[in-house]
Design an enzyme around this catalytic site. Structure first.
Site, PDB file in Angstrom:
ATOM      1  N   SER A   7       0.817  -1.197   0.000  1.00 16.98           N
ATOM      2  CA  SER A   7       0.000   0.000   0.000  1.00 16.98           C
ATOM      3  C   SER A   7       0.856   1.254   0.000  1.00 16.98           C
ATOM      4  CB  SER A   7      -0.991   0.011   1.165  1.00 16.98           C
ATOM      5  OG  SER A   7      -2.292   0.111   0.630  1.00 16.98           O
TER       6      SER A   7
ATOM      7  N   HIS B  71       0.566  15.775   1.653  1.00 15.25           N
ATOM      8  CA  HIS B  71       0.597  16.968   0.807  1.00 15.25           C
ATOM      9  C   HIS B  71       0.333  18.174   1.710  1.00 15.25           C
ATOM     10  CE1 HIS B  71       0.330  14.265  -2.636  1.00 15.25           C
ATOM     11  NE2 HIS B  71      -0.738  13.713  -2.074  1.00 15.25           N
TER      12      HIS B  71
ATOM     13  N   CYS C 166      -2.824  -2.764   3.438  1.00 10.92           N
ATOM     14  CA  CYS C 166      -3.536  -4.008   3.159  1.00 10.92           C
ATOM     15  C   CYS C 166      -3.004  -5.094   4.076  1.00 10.92           C
ATOM     16  CB  CYS C 166      -3.350  -4.431   1.708  1.00 10.92           C
ATOM     17  SG  CYS C 166      -4.139  -3.348   0.505  1.00 10.92           S
TER      18      CYS C 166
END
Length: 270
Positions: free
Chosen positions: A118, A123, A146
């Site tokens: 994963s 950001h 996952c």
């Protein structure tokens, strides 16, 4: 006290559940002059540049027990940064690394460290208003895993790494996995609130509200700092540099900004 672990589900094949923890983290300040606003944006760009964000996400990988496969990072002009890390679950991970039980994870200063399946992303979005002096910094963070590894263990570390005024969190478990008898499991751990995984200290300093959809395995928590010390929100100048009438107006503006972000709607003019 003996800790009781939830009985492990005996699975047929790989655990296909996807667990995603998403954050919006906000820092707010008042910067009166254009020069002060530019200094604030420069400070945020330096404090949360791509290198620092990479270190934070690397620590998150260590906390939740994952192998790092790839790192991509970028500082933007004029401001902002992004980091994406691809991760995967390790072949053998100590049980304490995998635990989904409602136990708070570590603080930034307590990290000791792995990931492998994963991704982790962050950001940043610094911004300011030219008229009212309010400047904000927002960081969007996703920890998506996952298998058995859980992003919930990184909660406290991320909250305290960003010294956040407001934190808005979403946790969702998607997909399903099968046990050895063929029965589908749409979640593999007990949870009724993200708050279960927060430390007592975090709960002490934040006000919180939940909006949860239990039948869909969707959990939403919003947090706002309880204490308001104006000096912590002034950038470039202190309280002694303002007239008393200005202090009251600035405090009203800041409190309004905090409430609007927390409740997700415009409150109206002062």
């Amino acid at each position: 006290m003996v800790e009781r672990h939830q009985k492990q589900i005996r699975l047929h094949g790989f655990n296909n559940l996807t667990k995603t923890l998403s954050f919006n983290i906000y820092d707010i300040c008042y910067a009166r002059s254009p020069a002060h606003r530019e200094e604030y944006l420069a400070y945020i760009d330096e404090e949360y540049n791509a290198d620092r964000l990479t270190r934070i996400l690397t620590d998150v990988a260590d906390i939740i027990g994952a192998n790092i496969l790839n790192v991509a990072r970028q500082d933007y002009d004029p401001q902002g940064a992004s980091v994406t890390i691809l991760v995967s679950e390790e072949q053998i991970i100590p049980e304490e690394k995998l635990s989904n039980t409602a136990r708070p994870g570590p603080y930034p200063e307590d990290v000791v460290a792995h990931l492998d399946k994963s991704h982790l992303t962050v950001h940043t979005y610094p911004e300011s208003h030219p008229d009212n002096g309010i400047s904000t910094f927002r960081a969007d963070i996703d920890v998506s895993t996952c298998g058995r590894i859980s992003p919930l263990k990184a909660l406290n570390y991320l909250i305290h790494s960003f010294e956040s005024d407001i934190v808005i969190m979403d946790y969702r478990v998607r997909g399903f996995t099968r046990d050895v008898k063929g029965k589908k499991h749409f979640i593999d751990h007990k949870i009724n609130s993200i708050q279960n995984f927060l430390s007592p200290e975090t709960k002490r300093i934040y006000s919180m509200i939940d909006v949860n959809v239990y039948q869909e395995n969707i959990f939403h928590t919003k947090m706002m700092l309880k204490d308001f010390d104006l000096d912590n929100y002034l950038f470039g100048l202190g309280k002694n540099d303002y007239f008393e009438r200005d202090i009251k107006q600035i405090e009203m503006q800041l409190r309004k900004e905090l409430k609007e972000i927390f409740y997700g709607r415009n409150i109206g003019s002062l």
